[in-house]
Design an enzyme around this catalytic site. Structure first.
Site, PDB file in Angstrom:
ATOM      1  N   GLY A  11       0.809  -1.219   0.000  1.00 39.53           N
ATOM      2  CA  GLY A  11       0.000   0.000   0.000  1.00 39.53           C
ATOM      3  C   GLY A  11       0.838   1.262   0.000  1.00 39.53           C
ATOM      4  CG  ASP A  12       0.282   3.888   2.315  1.00 35.79           C
ATOM      5  OD1 ASP A  12      -0.884   4.188   2.014  1.00 35.79           O
ATOM      6  OD2 ASP A  12       0.617   3.488   3.440  1.00 35.79           O
ATOM      7  CD  GLU A  13       1.521   0.228  -3.240  1.00 32.66           C
ATOM      8  OE1 GLU A  13       0.511   0.947  -3.103  1.00 32.66           O
ATOM      9  OE2 GLU A  13       1.534  -0.985  -2.915  1.00 32.66           O
ATOM     10  CE  LYS A  15      -3.162   2.120  -3.576  1.00 35.62           C
ATOM     11  NZ  LYS A  15      -2.049   2.077  -2.617  1.00 35.62           N
ATOM     12  CG  ASN A  37      -9.008  -0.152   4.045  1.00 36.24           C
ATOM     13  OD1 ASN A  37      -9.680   0.398   3.187  1.00 36.24           O
ATOM     14  ND2 ASN A  37      -8.673  -1.424   3.967  1.00 36.24           N
ATOM     15  N   GLY A  39      -5.922   5.655   1.949  1.00 32.62           N
ATOM     16  CA  GLY A  39      -5.665   7.096   2.021  1.00 32.62           C
ATOM     17  C   GLY A  39      -4.863   7.447   0.784  1.00 32.62           C
ATOM     18  CG  HIS A  40      -5.844   6.360  -2.654  1.00 29.95           C
ATOM     19  ND1 HIS A  40      -6.568   5.678  -3.593  1.00 29.95           N
ATOM     20  CD2 HIS A  40      -5.305   5.402  -1.845  1.00 29.95           C
ATOM     21  CE1 HIS A  40      -6.468   4.370  -3.358  1.00 29.95           C
ATOM     22  NE2 HIS A  40      -5.726   4.183  -2.293  1.00 29.95           N
ATOM     23  NE  ARG A 142     -23.893 -16.990   3.407  1.00 32.38           N
ATOM     24  CZ  ARG A 142     -23.991 -18.308   3.466  1.00 32.38           C
ATOM     25  NH1 ARG A 142     -24.542 -18.968   2.486  1.00 32.38           N
ATOM     26  NH2 ARG A 142     -23.532 -18.967   4.510  1.00 32.38           N
ATOM     27  CD  GLN A 221      -6.918  -1.323   1.059  1.00 37.22           C
ATOM     28  OE1 GLN A 221      -7.739  -1.902   0.370  1.00 37.22           O
ATOM     29  NE2 GLN A 221      -7.145  -0.128   1.548  1.00 37.22           N
ATOM     30  CB  THR A 236      -6.806  -5.251   3.667  1.00 35.06           C
ATOM     31  OG1 THR A 236      -8.035  -4.604   4.005  1.00 35.06           O
ATOM     32  CG2 THR A 236      -6.747  -5.531   2.165  1.00 35.06           C
ATOM     33  CB  SER A 296      -2.490   8.976   3.691  1.00 34.01           C
ATOM     34  OG  SER A 296      -1.311   8.799   2.995  1.00 34.01           O
ATOM     35  CB  THR A 298      -3.541   5.481  10.947  1.00 34.98           C
ATOM     36  OG1 THR A 298      -2.344   5.061  10.260  1.00 34.98           O
ATOM     37  CG2 THR A 298      -4.690   4.576  10.544  1.00 34.98           C
ATOM     38  CG  ASP A 330      11.209  12.524  -4.944  1.00 36.24           C
ATOM     39  OD1 ASP A 330      10.486  11.616  -5.390  1.00 36.24           O
ATOM     40  OD2 ASP A 330      10.874  13.246  -3.981  1.00 36.24           O
TER      41      ASP A 330
HETATM   42  P1  GDP Z   1      -1.541   5.775  -2.033  1.00 35.28           P
HETATM   43  O1  GDP Z   1      -2.281   5.228  -0.858  1.00 35.28           O
HETATM   44  O2  GDP Z   1      -0.937   4.699  -2.866  1.00 35.28           O
HETATM   45  O3  GDP Z   1      -2.367   6.725  -2.850  1.00 35.28           O
HETATM   46  O4  GDP Z   1      -0.315   6.611  -1.437  1.00 35.28           O
HETATM   47  P2  GDP Z   1      -0.387   7.638  -0.203  1.00 35.28           P
HETATM   48  O5  GDP Z   1      -1.056   8.875  -0.641  1.00 35.28           O
HETATM   49  O6  GDP Z   1      -0.879   6.978   1.026  1.00 35.28           O
HETATM   50  O7  GDP Z   1       1.164   7.863   0.062  1.00 35.28           O
HETATM   51  C1  GDP Z   1       2.017   8.351  -0.917  1.00 35.28           C
HETATM   52  C2  GDP Z   1       2.677   9.638  -0.391  1.00 35.28           C
HETATM   53  O8  GDP Z   1       3.774   9.963  -1.199  1.00 35.28           O
HETATM   54  C3  GDP Z   1       1.760  10.837  -0.446  1.00 35.28           C
HETATM   55  O9  GDP Z   1       2.097  11.707   0.595  1.00 35.28           O
HETATM   56  C4  GDP Z   1       2.117  11.477  -1.807  1.00 35.28           C
HETATM   57  O10 GDP Z   1       1.860  12.873  -1.828  1.00 35.28           O
HETATM   58  C5  GDP Z   1       3.575  11.202  -1.874  1.00 35.28           C
HETATM   59  N1  GDP Z   1       4.122  10.985  -3.218  1.00 35.28           N
HETATM   60  C6  GDP Z   1       3.556  10.377  -4.298  1.00 35.28           C
HETATM   61  N2  GDP Z   1       4.445  10.291  -5.304  1.00 35.28           N
HETATM   62  C7  GDP Z   1       5.582  10.834  -4.844  1.00 35.28           C
HETATM   63  C8  GDP Z   1       6.889  11.019  -5.419  1.00 35.28           C
HETATM   64  O11 GDP Z   1       7.181  10.631  -6.539  1.00 35.28           O
HETATM   65  N3  GDP Z   1       7.823  11.618  -4.615  1.00 35.28           N
HETATM   66  C9  GDP Z   1       7.565  12.048  -3.357  1.00 35.28           C
HETATM   67  N4  GDP Z   1       8.542  12.618  -2.662  1.00 35.28           N
HETATM   68  N5  GDP Z   1       6.359  11.896  -2.805  1.00 35.28           N
HETATM   69  C10 GDP Z   1       5.383  11.285  -3.526  1.00 35.28           C
HETATM   70  P1  IMO Z   2      -3.853   2.608   0.573  1.00 42.04           P
HETATM   71  O1  IMO Z   2      -4.992   2.412  -0.383  1.00 42.04           O
HETATM   72  C1  IMO Z   2      -1.263   0.885   3.626  1.00 42.04           C
HETATM   73  C2  IMO Z   2      -3.022  -2.159   6.235  1.00 42.04           C
HETATM   74  C3  IMO Z   2      -3.200  -1.789   7.703  1.00 42.04           C
HETATM   75  C4  IMO Z   2      -3.061  -3.159   8.341  1.00 42.04           C
HETATM   76  C5  IMO Z   2      -3.764  -4.074   7.335  1.00 42.04           C
HETATM   77  C6  IMO Z   2      -5.212  -4.377   7.656  1.00 42.04           C
HETATM   78  O2  IMO Z   2      -3.754   3.982   1.114  1.00 42.04           O
HETATM   79  O3  IMO Z   2      -2.587   2.090  -0.009  1.00 42.04           O
HETATM   80  P2  IMO Z   2      -7.475  -2.987   7.559  1.00 42.04           P
HETATM   81  O4  IMO Z   2      -7.840  -1.666   8.155  1.00 42.04           O
HETATM   82  O5  IMO Z   2      -7.590  -3.040   6.083  1.00 42.04           O
HETATM   83  O6  IMO Z   2      -8.172  -4.138   8.223  1.00 42.04           O
HETATM   84  O7  IMO Z   2      -5.903  -3.170   7.918  1.00 42.04           O
HETATM   85  O8  IMO Z   2      -3.699  -3.404   6.092  1.00 42.04           O
HETATM   86  N1  IMO Z   2      -3.648  -1.207   5.294  1.00 42.04           N
HETATM   87  C7  IMO Z   2      -2.959  -0.332   4.555  1.00 42.04           C
HETATM   88  N2  IMO Z   2      -1.645  -0.048   4.518  1.00 42.04           N
HETATM   89  N3  IMO Z   2      -2.100   1.492   2.772  1.00 42.04           N
HETATM   90  C8  IMO Z   2      -3.415   1.207   2.773  1.00 42.04           C
HETATM   91  O9  IMO Z   2      -4.270   1.701   1.844  1.00 42.04           O
HETATM   92  C9  IMO Z   2      -3.914   0.277   3.723  1.00 42.04           C
HETATM   93  N4  IMO Z   2      -5.134  -0.216   4.007  1.00 42.04           N
HETATM   94  C10 IMO Z   2      -4.950  -1.130   4.960  1.00 42.04           C
HETATM   95  O10 IMO Z   2      -2.204  -0.908   8.121  1.00 42.04           O
HETATM   96  O11 IMO Z   2      -1.712  -3.534   8.389  1.00 42.04           O
HETATM   97 MG    MG Z   3      -2.320   5.431   1.215  1.00 44.78          MG
END
Ligand code: GDP
Ligand code: IMO
Ligand code: MG
Length: 422
Positions: A11-13, A15, A37, A39-40, A142, A221, A236, A296, A298, A330
């Site tokens: 997650g948190d790549e 997206k 769950n 956070g984009h 169900r 995720q 998840t 993002s 929690t 970066d």
């Molecule tokens: P998501 O859940 O996959 O949408 O990712 P998140 O938003 O949770 O976390 C990605 C974080 O990295 C956010 O704070 C973005 O603003 C930041 N971000 C995304 N792409 C880049 C990048 O190429 N460089 C840097 N420094 N930050 C980035």
């Molecule tokens: P995005 O879409 C990172 C993780 C939680 C926990 C596990 C289970 O922003 O990438 P849950 O609340 O789904 O039962 O939690 O999954 N988790 C994430 N980690 N990014 C997320 O979403 C996540 N959504 C759930 O931290 O380890």
């Molecule tokens: Mg996220």
């Protein structure tokens, strides 16, 4: 035609940013699984916004956004999110559609999530406490209530019936917290939800496809958090992989064309569970600070480590990834040396696959070492201007995964992305 953007790690790549970037080329942006769950994060001008349930295409005025049946939806979170996007001038009621089959997260689901985590003590999943697990349990069990049920005159009776069932479970956990306030907020938010465009999502999307519209499915995720293929039980509760697009939107597999996998140039994880390349040293701290690696949703500090090509290759395999976007390159700008894990030593033996239970075996990552590029890349906008040492890093990934890295994101801003020209 449907293209998919999904996370290849935990997650948190990035997206949100990448969906927002690609959205201009599509007509419909659809979430197919997960819920609050997620956070984009994306930037609209210099304003940062974190979306949890609304698809990341919402800031494009001419795009349709759909919350699909595979999502679990918390009306309270949705209401707050709608207020946030409205404050940025978005007319969300115009462009946001919700499938009537989408399951609802009730206040008692959140309570059950909390009670379950507390009961696990040290072995807790590290859930976001948004009620995801219990809501999906009620779907497969169900029992759950769906968005379409809100339009039924018996909704309150159905709610009370399920609430009583949940109360018995909460009593078993000896959960004492008063959730009346949560329920008040829930019923207030439900009123707003009833005003939305609640549609039959599967007909809605297939009619669009038939009319030649382009759909972008937005994953939440990451693949290593998938309920089947992730690091179970530290996962998840939904199908985060490309297969989830079909069941989460009601579209046939032949409709899917590109599967765009997102990976960071390194790796992070938030919550508990195995993470072979985790760095518990000053380099891990450096990455956390440079990458602002705090959740993002929690705010929890994310665990940081080197990129793991064994796990990435696995994720590419189960998703059928056709191209890769590498984000946060970066963040590595100032590191003198970079490591890339290209196999594991599992109980002393070298392996190149993801084992069944990562935390029941001893996994040692085996690394290939690269020179850092030591250049500030955040304002570079052409591939040819990127440092050679970075190209070496990317070429290695390309040849290892046999899938092209087509874009490199070099900052959080909308325009900070470099197209890799072939
Ligand atoms: P998501 O859940 O996959 O949408 O990712 P998140 O938003 O949770 O976390 C990605 C974080 O990295 C956010 O704070 C973005 O603003 C930041 N971000 C995304 N792409 C880049 C990048 O190429 N460089 C840097 N420094 N930050 C980035
Ligand atoms: P995005 O879409 C990172 C993780 C939680 C926990 C596990 C289970 O922003 O990438 P849950 O609340 O789904 O039962 O939690 O999954 N988790 C994430 N980690 N990014 C997320 O979403 C996540 N959504 C759930 O931290 O380890
Ligand atoms: Mg996220």
């Amino acid at each position: 035609m449907v293209d998919v953007i999904l996370g290849l790690q935990w997650g948190d790549e990035g997206k949100g940013k990448i969906v927002d970037f690609f959205a201009k080329d599509y007509d419909v942006i659809a979430r197919f699984q997960g819920g609050p769950n997620a956070g984009h994060t994306l930037y609209v001008g210099d304003k940062k916004i974190v979306l949890h349930q609304i698809p990341s295409g919402i800031f494009h005025d001419d795009k349709t956004n759909l919350i699909g049946n595979g999502v679990v939806l918390d009306p309270v979170v949705l209401k707050k999110e709608c207020d946030a996007v409205a404050s940025l001038g978005v007319d969300y009621k115009k462009n946001l559609f919700i499938s009537e089959r989408t399951h609802l997260i009730l206040p008692t689901h959140r309570a059950l999530d909390k009670a379950s985590e507390l009961s696990k003590g040290q072995e807790k999943i590290g859930s976001t406490l948004k009620g995801i697990g219990p809501a999906y349990m009620d779907k497969t069990g169900r029992n759950g209530l769906r968005v379409g049920d809100l339009l039924d005159k018996n909704f309150t009776t159905q709610y009370i019936k399920l609430r009583m069932k949940h109360q018995r479970l909460l009593d078993n956990f000896n959960f004492q917290e008063d959730i009346h306030q949560w329920e008040e907020e829930f019923f207030e938010a439900v009123e707003l939800l009833r005003e939305f465009k609640i549609v039959n999502g599967e007909y809605f999307i297939n009619e669009k496809l038939q009319a030649g519209k382009k759909v972008l499915a937005e994953g939440a995720q990451g693949s290593m958090l998938d309920v089947d293929f992730g690091t179970f039980p530290f996962v998840t509760s939904s199908s985060t992989i490309s297969a989830g697009v079909c069941s989460g939107l009601g579209i046939a597999p032949q409709k899917i064309k590109e599967v765009i996998g997102i990976t960071k140039a390194y790796c992070t994880r938030v919550g508990s569970g195995p993470f072979p390349t985790e760095l518990s040293d000053s380099t891990g701290d450096f990455i956390r600070n440079a990458g602002n690696e705090f959740g993002s949703t929690t705010g929890r500090p994310r665990r940081c480590g080197w990129i793991d090509l064994v796990a990435l290759q696995f994720a590419c395999m189960i998703n059928g990834v056709t191209q890769i976007v590498m984000t946060k390159a970066d963040v590595l700008d100032e590191l003198a040396e970079l490591k890339v894990c290209n196999s594991y030593r599992v109980n002393g033996e070298e392996k190149n696959y993801v084992p069944f239970q990562m935390n029941r075996v001893n996994i040692e990552p085996i690394y290939k070492i690269f020179d850092g590029w030591n250049t500030n890349i955040s304002s570079i906008d052409r591939f040819e201007n990127l440092p050679d040492k970075m190209k070496t890093y990317i070429n290695y990934m390309n040849s290892f995964l046999k899938i092209p890295v087509n874009y490199i994101s070099n900052g959080p801003g909308r325009e900070q992305i470099v197209h890799v020209k072939k």
